[in-house]
Scaffold this motif. Structure first.
Motif, PDB file in Angstrom:
ATOM      1  N   VAL A 168     -11.927 -44.974  38.321  1.00  0.00           N
ATOM      2  CA  VAL A 168     -11.108 -44.093  39.151  1.00  0.00           C
ATOM      3  C   VAL A 168     -11.118 -42.717  38.503  1.00  0.00           C
ATOM      4  O   VAL A 168     -10.919 -42.600  37.299  1.00  0.00           O
ATOM      5  N   THR A 169     -11.356 -41.682  39.316  1.00  0.00           N
ATOM      6  CA  THR A 169     -11.292 -40.310  38.838  1.00  0.00           C
ATOM      7  C   THR A 169     -10.013 -39.690  39.360  1.00  0.00           C
ATOM      8  O   THR A 169      -9.695 -39.820  40.542  1.00  0.00           O
ATOM      9  N   PHE A 170      -9.257 -39.041  38.480  1.00  0.00           N
ATOM     10  CA  PHE A 170      -7.973 -38.475  38.872  1.00  0.00           C
ATOM     11  C   PHE A 170      -7.734 -37.144  38.172  1.00  0.00           C
ATOM     12  O   PHE A 170      -8.379 -36.828  37.173  1.00  0.00           O
ATOM     13  N   LEU A 171      -6.809 -36.375  38.728  1.00  0.00           N
ATOM     14  CA  LEU A 171      -6.369 -35.121  38.120  1.00  0.00           C
ATOM     15  C   LEU A 171      -5.126 -35.434  37.301  1.00  0.00           C
ATOM     16  O   LEU A 171      -4.150 -35.972  37.822  1.00  0.00           O
ATOM     17  N   ALA A 172      -5.167 -35.126  36.011  1.00  0.00           N
ATOM     18  CA  ALA A 172      -4.016 -35.310  35.134  1.00  0.00           C
ATOM     19  C   ALA A 172      -3.376 -33.942  34.899  1.00  0.00           C
ATOM     20  O   ALA A 172      -4.052 -33.004  34.499  1.00  0.00           O
ATOM     21  N   VAL A 173      -2.082 -33.843  35.199  1.00  0.00           N
ATOM     22  CA  VAL A 173      -1.334 -32.605  35.002  1.00  0.00           C
ATOM     23  C   VAL A 173      -0.202 -32.905  34.029  1.00  0.00           C
ATOM     24  O   VAL A 173       0.524 -33.890  34.191  1.00  0.00           O
ATOM     25  N   TYR A 174      -0.068 -32.055  33.024  1.00  0.00           N
ATOM     26  CA  TYR A 174       0.936 -32.251  31.984  1.00  0.00           C
ATOM     27  C   TYR A 174       1.859 -31.044  31.912  1.00  0.00           C
ATOM     28  O   TYR A 174       1.393 -29.912  31.937  1.00  0.00           O
ATOM     29  N   GLN A 175       3.152 -31.307  31.777  1.00  0.00           N
ATOM     30  CA  GLN A 175       4.114 -30.247  31.476  1.00  0.00           C
ATOM     31  C   GLN A 175       4.510 -30.430  30.019  1.00  0.00           C
ATOM     32  O   GLN A 175       4.902 -31.535  29.608  1.00  0.00           O
ATOM     33  N   ILE A 176       4.397 -29.357  29.254  1.00  0.00           N
ATOM     34  CA  ILE A 176       4.621 -29.434  27.813  1.00  0.00           C
ATOM     35  C   ILE A 176       5.783 -28.529  27.420  1.00  0.00           C
ATOM     36  O   ILE A 176       5.838 -27.369  27.838  1.00  0.00           O
ATOM     37  N   GLN A 177       6.711 -29.083  26.649  1.00  0.00           N
ATOM     38  CA  GLN A 177       7.831 -28.317  26.116  1.00  0.00           C
ATOM     39  C   GLN A 177       8.011 -28.690  24.650  1.00  0.00           C
ATOM     40  O   GLN A 177       8.014 -29.875  24.314  1.00  0.00           O
ATOM     41  N   HIS A 178       8.148 -27.685  23.808  1.00  0.00           N
ATOM     42  CA  HIS A 178       8.357 -27.886  22.368  1.00  0.00           C
ATOM     43  C   HIS A 178       7.288 -28.793  21.761  1.00  0.00           C
ATOM     44  O   HIS A 178       7.578 -29.645  20.915  1.00  0.00           O
ATOM     45  N   GLY A 179       6.042 -28.650  22.232  1.00  0.00           N
ATOM     46  CA  GLY A 179       4.927 -29.398  21.671  1.00  0.00           C
ATOM     47  C   GLY A 179       4.812 -30.837  22.121  1.00  0.00           C
ATOM     48  O   GLY A 179       3.978 -31.580  21.599  1.00  0.00           O
ATOM     49  N   LYS A 180       5.623 -31.255  23.084  1.00  0.00           N
ATOM     50  CA  LYS A 180       5.577 -32.632  23.584  1.00  0.00           C
ATOM     51  C   LYS A 180       5.365 -32.637  25.099  1.00  0.00           C
ATOM     52  O   LYS A 180       5.824 -31.742  25.805  1.00  0.00           O
ATOM     53  N   VAL A 181       4.695 -33.661  25.589  1.00  0.00           N
ATOM     54  CA  VAL A 181       4.541 -33.838  27.033  1.00  0.00           C
ATOM     55  C   VAL A 181       5.871 -34.348  27.585  1.00  0.00           C
ATOM     56  O   VAL A 181       6.399 -35.364  27.107  1.00  0.00           O
ATOM     57  N   VAL A 182       6.416 -33.647  28.584  1.00  0.00           N
ATOM     58  CA  VAL A 182       7.679 -34.071  29.191  1.00  0.00           C
ATOM     59  C   VAL A 182       7.460 -34.609  30.609  1.00  0.00           C
ATOM     60  O   VAL A 182       8.302 -35.350  31.116  1.00  0.00           O
ATOM     61  N   ARG A 183       6.372 -34.214  31.246  1.00  0.00           N
ATOM     62  CA  ARG A 183       5.988 -34.760  32.557  1.00  0.00           C
ATOM     63  C   ARG A 183       4.481 -34.953  32.547  1.00  0.00           C
ATOM     64  O   ARG A 183       3.740 -34.139  32.017  1.00  0.00           O
ATOM     65  N   ASP A 184       4.034 -36.027  33.153  1.00  0.00           N
ATOM     66  CA  ASP A 184       2.615 -36.366  33.224  1.00  0.00           C
ATOM     67  C   ASP A 184       2.371 -36.922  34.616  1.00  0.00           C
ATOM     68  O   ASP A 184       2.919 -37.954  34.976  1.00  0.00           O
ATOM     69  N   TRP A 185       1.605 -36.188  35.408  1.00  0.00           N
ATOM     70  CA  TRP A 185       1.284 -36.626  36.771  1.00  0.00           C
ATOM     71  C   TRP A 185      -0.182 -37.023  36.840  1.00  0.00           C
ATOM     72  O   TRP A 185      -1.038 -36.316  36.321  1.00  0.00           O
ATOM     73  N   HIS A 186      -0.468 -38.127  37.500  1.00  0.00           N
ATOM     74  CA  HIS A 186      -1.845 -38.544  37.755  1.00  0.00           C
ATOM     75  C   HIS A 186      -2.028 -38.518  39.265  1.00  0.00           C
ATOM     76  O   HIS A 186      -1.420 -39.312  39.988  1.00  0.00           O
TER      77      HIS A 186
END
Length: 111
Positions: A78-96
């Protein structure tokens, strides 16, 4: 981390209250412990994850395309788009997001 099976190290990139949303399946995981637990289950499927595009960064967001492939009854490839929201050096949201399935990509044909 992932390819070596070190799910604890993989989980350490996520903030405590991080949220991972798999729009492919509609599944959502909240909190680092749930994310790590899911990664342990996924690792049992011998999933291989490969980044297939450069990472684009804009402010606190990063995105890339990935391919995941499992063995046996597990999904893939499966090919997908991974989107990450980063705050203070950590991933806080991860969308696939899955082209051809996930709005607004439901009109885009997957490769």
């Amino acid at each position: 981390m992932w390819s070596k099976g070190d799910v604890a190290a993989f989980g350490s990139v996520y903030g405590r209250g991080a949220v991972v949303s798999y729009y492919v399946s509609g599944v959502r995981f909240v909190g680092r412990s749930q994310i790590v637990q899911e990664m342990q289950s996924a690792h049992a499927c011998n999933y291989t994850i490969k980044r297939i595009a450069p990472v684009a960064v804009h402010g606190q967001f990063a995105a890339t395309f990935k391919t995941v492939k499992g063995t046996g009854a597990c999904a893939g490839p499966v090919t997908f788009l991974a989107v990450y929201q980063i705050q203070h050096g950590k991933v806080v949201r991860d969308w696939h997001l899955l082209p051809g399935t996930t709005p607004p990509f439901d009109q885009v044909a997957p490769e």
